[in-house]
Design an enzyme around this catalytic site. Structure first.
Site, PDB file in Angstrom:
ATOM      1  N   ARG A 134      -7.402   0.587  -6.410  1.00  0.00           N
ATOM      2  CA  ARG A 134      -7.810   0.594  -5.015  1.00  0.00           C
ATOM      3  C   ARG A 134      -6.899   1.571  -4.312  1.00  0.00           C
ATOM      4  NH1 ARG A 134      -5.061  -4.826  -2.388  1.00  0.00           N
ATOM      5  NH2 ARG A 134      -2.992  -4.432  -3.233  1.00  0.00           N
ATOM      6  N   ASN A 172      -7.325  -1.743   4.788  1.00  0.00           N
ATOM      7  CA  ASN A 172      -6.275  -2.661   4.351  1.00  0.00           C
ATOM      8  C   ASN A 172      -4.967  -1.909   4.217  1.00  0.00           C
ATOM      9  OD1 ASN A 172      -5.661  -5.425   3.368  1.00  0.00           O
ATOM     10  ND2 ASN A 172      -4.961  -4.285   1.569  1.00  0.00           N
ATOM     11  N   GLU A 173      -3.975  -2.351   4.993  1.00  0.00           N
ATOM     12  CA  GLU A 173      -2.622  -1.801   4.879  1.00  0.00           C
ATOM     13  C   GLU A 173      -2.627  -0.272   4.767  1.00  0.00           C
ATOM     14  OE1 GLU A 173      -0.718  -3.959   1.680  1.00  0.00           O
ATOM     15  OE2 GLU A 173      -0.212  -5.618   3.017  1.00  0.00           O
ATOM     16  N   GLU A 330      -1.383 -11.856   6.341  1.00  0.00           N
ATOM     17  CA  GLU A 330      -1.203 -12.202   4.921  1.00  0.00           C
ATOM     18  C   GLU A 330       0.228 -12.652   4.693  1.00  0.00           C
ATOM     19  OE1 GLU A 330      -1.904  -9.137   2.042  1.00  0.00           O
ATOM     20  OE2 GLU A 330      -3.716  -8.445   3.018  1.00  0.00           O
ATOM     21  N   TRP A 338       3.952  -8.657  -8.040  1.00  0.00           N
ATOM     22  CA  TRP A 338       4.293  -7.238  -8.114  1.00  0.00           C
ATOM     23  C   TRP A 338       5.796  -6.975  -7.954  1.00  0.00           C
ATOM     24  CZ3 TRP A 338       6.297  -6.758  -3.302  1.00  0.00           C
ATOM     25  CH2 TRP A 338       5.740  -7.543  -2.284  1.00  0.00           C
ATOM     26  N   GLU A 378      -4.509  -8.931  -9.842  1.00  0.00           N
ATOM     27  CA  GLU A 378      -3.751  -9.935  -9.075  1.00  0.00           C
ATOM     28  C   GLU A 378      -3.981 -11.361  -9.568  1.00  0.00           C
ATOM     29  OE1 GLU A 378      -4.719  -8.610  -5.036  1.00  0.00           O
ATOM     30  OE2 GLU A 378      -2.768  -7.623  -5.048  1.00  0.00           O
ATOM     31  N   LYS A 379      -4.355 -11.495 -10.838  1.00  0.00           N
ATOM     32  CA  LYS A 379      -4.669 -12.832 -11.344  1.00  0.00           C
ATOM     33  C   LYS A 379      -3.432 -13.727 -11.471  1.00  0.00           C
ATOM     34  CE  LYS A 379      -5.033 -11.079 -16.095  1.00  0.00           C
ATOM     35  NZ  LYS A 379      -4.975  -9.657 -15.709  1.00  0.00           N
ATOM     36  N   PHE A 380      -2.234 -13.115 -11.413  1.00  0.00           N
ATOM     37  CA  PHE A 380      -1.017 -13.930 -11.478  1.00  0.00           C
ATOM     38  C   PHE A 380      -0.393 -14.151 -10.095  1.00  0.00           C
ATOM     39  CE2 PHE A 380      -0.665 -11.771 -15.828  1.00  0.00           C
ATOM     40  CZ  PHE A 380      -1.437 -12.759 -16.429  1.00  0.00           C
ATOM     41  N   HIS A 381      -1.112 -13.758  -9.059  1.00  0.00           N
ATOM     42  CA  HIS A 381      -0.614 -13.930  -7.684  1.00  0.00           C
ATOM     43  C   HIS A 381      -0.972 -15.327  -7.214  1.00  0.00           C
ATOM     44  CE1 HIS A 381      -0.012 -13.133  -3.400  1.00  0.00           C
ATOM     45  NE2 HIS A 381       0.446 -11.930  -3.688  1.00  0.00           N
TER      46      HIS A 381
HETATM   47  C1  GAL Z   1      -1.053  -6.995   0.081  1.00  0.00           C
HETATM   48  C2  GAL Z   1      -2.506  -6.568   0.033  1.00  0.00           C
HETATM   49  C3  GAL Z   1      -3.380  -7.650  -0.557  1.00  0.00           C
HETATM   50  C4  GAL Z   1      -2.774  -8.172  -1.832  1.00  0.00           C
HETATM   51  C5  GAL Z   1      -1.374  -8.650  -1.552  1.00  0.00           C
HETATM   52  C6  GAL Z   1      -0.684  -9.219  -2.762  1.00  0.00           C
HETATM   53  O1  GAL Z   1      -0.188  -5.935   0.282  1.00  0.00           O
HETATM   54  O2  GAL Z   1      -2.955  -6.263   1.329  1.00  0.00           O
HETATM   55  O3  GAL Z   1      -4.672  -7.117  -0.789  1.00  0.00           O
HETATM   56  O4  GAL Z   1      -2.755  -7.153  -2.774  1.00  0.00           O
HETATM   57  O5  GAL Z   1      -0.608  -7.567  -1.097  1.00  0.00           O
HETATM   58  O6  GAL Z   1       0.636  -9.609  -2.470  1.00  0.00           O
END
Ligand code: GAL
Length: 689
Positions: A134, A172-173, A330, A338, A378-381
């Site tokens: 992305r 987004n961001e 968020e 990450w 992001e499956k481990f988030h």
């Molecule tokens: C943000 C992002 C989200 C997601 C999140 C994970 O920076 O806007 O889409 O990736 O991090 O921590």
């Protein structure tokens, strides 16, 4: 209600009010907003019904939808399919859950990259970034802008009057993960930006000092982006490219915002910031363009002071919002995925984090994301609904937090007040962080965190302010890292102090003007008059070398040879490269005073210096050291005092009142358990300010 009815133009039942006040906040619920990013397109339809039921159980009333759905909405260029979104918005509407509708322009589809390869962002090293991920295209690509405008127009046309949609979430961001792009469209746009900023090529040559190293430009076409070169690239050129990049991204936001406004003039349009964590956006400029400031914050989880950094981020966000209510768009329920080591939040830490943002002005608490993804990066988030579902501790805490926020409804709209401001100017950070500075230890963020931390432990609520902003409301202004000071900022700071203000300046501030040029006459050229001194030599320490002050304080990485010209010496260096010379000074300037801290004081010494300054300017402060964070929000005739115990052990409450969340009546001396939060509501007369 059928989908067709939902798509019908606004009726008598629902009439938009196209004024700015209606855009200041997502209307609907009266209290604090609660929710998260919701990406149901990753799941089969049966799951959606369960999701919506669980959202209601948790008290969720606002979800961000569609942020990464471009390819589903426009599977082929110019062919749109809104069936999925129609259904999702309908489900949410029927459940009374409001929607913050995303424009999906942070994730262009594969067809876009294939068709418009020159829209790919290019790194400083010349690498064109690939797809399968992305992120932004080149912000200056005409094809990207056209495609982004097209999907935004279709979305806004279709959902501008949809009753579930209460606000719009553009992109987004911005600025992450792609900021500067060195593609050909960006280079052309940079030249145009320079033309607008400087008018003539001679002005550019002067501002950049291009006679140095024979860089003078004879035609506009010779100017390139500051890509990797044989040696260090002109710092003023690099600074301008950063400014240009922030502006180019902002143009993309404004373009989408204006399209949405044409169809939904009554709804707030925003985009999610990363206040202290985005290195490439000048949020002071951006915050003027959003209807409501929204921020994403993730803990630097491994740091033991991450709650202090959270406060700093929230204080900056509130300041960007001009102290108006802002949205935490968020944060995470537990670990992210990450960081080098993704540390899980401990029991109750999530709610304490969320309420720490509320304490500092957030009126909305949203998470990334509602349901944990089973596939993808992001499956481990962590998520509100983790992989182990509703039997999890996290889900129980999510439900409890929803209930707590419900009880905090009276807090909505109350304001945080600060008497102390820290200067924050990203242009200065951009300039300071370039190569070939006097020491690698001159880290602007390290100094800001050091000063902020000292004040945080003293219980002082901090605003952040741009150095050109009106500072008159503050009893004290602190400049831990103001390397670049424009002419306008210089005059502003001088006016503020001469009218009676108090300013504390740390070393390596006021060094250059707005074009990264050194004013003649000695450092710190832009603040010399105000501080009443000249720094005749910088004396950076060798790695690990320390110095001492005659006060006993130790100084870590930096000393200077300070020559007072009117400033009074408060402390001297006792050892180290500047031994015998002044280390701390204060200068009376007009009706005010300006302190100068010429070295990297150890935390205890910095605390003592700041405590002394706070005393002398009449700002109340607490004893340093307790883990209890106390922040006050002021409502209409009443006050909300947030007490957040960041320690593992119980602490005694210094104040009395009834906790809005638990109903517990607290008396001074009563214990607040380790990790707990109390929010005391008191009428103004009895308020603890
Ligand atoms: C943000 C992002 C989200 C997601 C999140 C994970 O920076 O806007 O889409 O990736 O991090 O921590």
């Amino acid at each position: 209600m059928t989908i067709d009815e939902r798509q019908a133009p606004p009726t008598e039942r629902w009439r938009p009010e196209p004024d700015a006040a209606s855009r200041a906040w997502p209307g609907g619920a009266a209290g604090l907003r609660y929710g998260g990013d919701y990406n149901p397109e990753q799941w089969p339809r049966e799951v959606w019904t369960e999701d919506v039921a669980l959202m209601r159980e948790a008290g969720i009333d606002l979800v961000s939808v569609g942020i990464f759905s471009w390819v589903l909405l426009e599977p082929r260029e110019g062919e749109f399919d809104f069936s999925l979104l129609d259904e999702i918005l309908g489900l949410l509407q029927d459940a009374g859950i409001d929607v913050d509708l995303g424009t999906p322009t942070a994730a262009p589809p594969a067809w876009f990259w294939q068709r418009y390869p020159d829209a790919r962002p290019v790194t400083r090293e010349g690498v064109a970034l690939g797809g399968g991920s992305r992120g932004m295209a080149s912000p200056s690509s005409p094809d990207y802008r056209r495609a982004a405008a097209s999907i935004t127009t279709e979305l806004a046309r279709r959902y501008g009057a949809h009753p579930a949609v209460r606000m719009w979430h553009v992109h987004n961001e911005y600025g992450a993960p792609v900021s500067e792009s060195y593609d050909e469209h960006s280079v052309s746009a940079f030249r145009e930006w320079l033309r607008r900023r400087y008018g003539t090529l001679d002005e550019v040559n002067d501002a950049w000092g291009t006679t140095f190293w024979g860089q003078r430009y004879g035609t506009w076409k010779e100017i390139d982006a500051p890509r990797v070169a044989a040696s260090v690239v002109n710092p003023a050129q690099r600074l301008d490219f950063r400014r240009f990049t922030s502006d180019a991204l902002l143009e993309c936001f404004v373009m989408e915002r204006d399209i949405i406004r044409a169809f939904a003039p009554h709804l707030p349009v925003t985009t999610n910031f990363m206040a202290t964590n985005c290195p490439s956006i000048d949020y002071w400029r951006w915050s003027r363009e959003v209807d409501v400031v929204a921020n994403d914050h993730y803990l630097a989880a491994e740091r033991t002071d991450n709650h202090v950094l959270l406060s700093m981020d929230a204080d900056l966000t509130r300041s960007l919002a001009g102290s108006r209510p802002w949205m935490l768009m968020e944060h995470s329920t537990s670990a992210v995925n990450w960081q080098p080591r993704n540390i899980a939040k401990r029991p109750d830490e999530m709610a304490r984090n969320s309420l720490a943002h509320v304490a500092r002005g957030a009126d909305a608490v949203l998470f990334f994301q509602f349901r944990a993804s089973r596939r993808g990066a992001e499956k481990f988030h962590s998520a509100m609904l983790p992989h182990d579902g509703t039997s999890s501790r996290i889900w129980r805490e999510v439900v409890d937090l929803g209930a707590a926020l419900g009880r905090l409804e009276p807090v909505r709209g109350s304001r945080v007040r600060a008497r102390v401001a820290i200067l924050w100017d990203v242009e200065s950070f951009w300039a300071q962080d370039l190569e070939w500075r006097p020491s690698v230890e001159l880290d602007h963020r390290e100094r800001i965190v050091a000063f902020y931390t000292a004040l945080w432990h003293r219980g002082v609520t901090i605003d952040f302010a741009h150095p050109e902003a009106d500072l008159t409301a503050y009893a004290l202004v602190v400049a831990p890292a103001s390397y670049l000071v424009t002419e306008r900022a210089r005059v502003n700071l001088e006016d503020y102090v001469s009218a009676g203000g108090s300013l504390v300046v740390s070393y390596f501030s006021g060094i250059v003007d707005g074009t990264d040029g050194v004013p003649s006459g000695g450092h710190p050229g832009q603040l010399r008059e105000l501080l009443g001194l000249v720094v005749s030599e910088w004396l950076p320490h060798r790695a690990g070398e320390t110095a001492r002050l005659d006060s006993g304080a130790s100084a870590a990485s930096w000393s200077e040879h300070v020559v007072p010209h009117g400033a009074e010496v408060l402390a001297r260096y006792a050892s180290g490269p500047a031994a015998g010379g002044p280390a701390l000074t204060v200068h009376t300037y007009g009706a005010g005073r300006a302190w100068y801290v010429s070295t990297t004081l150890d935390p205890t010494a910095l605390d003592e210096v700041l405590a002394g300054v706070l005393d002398s300017v009449g700002v109340e402060h607490a004893d340093s050291g307790s883990g209890l964070e106390i922040v006050t929000r002021h409502g209409d005739g009443e006050t909300f005092t947030f007490l957040l115990n960041h320690a593992d052990e119980a602490v005694a409450s210094p104040v009395a009142g009834r906790d809005l969340v638990t109903g517990i009546e607290l008396h001074p001396g009563d214990e607040i358990p380790g990790g707990a939060v109390r929010v005391l509501r008191t009428p103004d007369a009895a308020a603890h300010d």
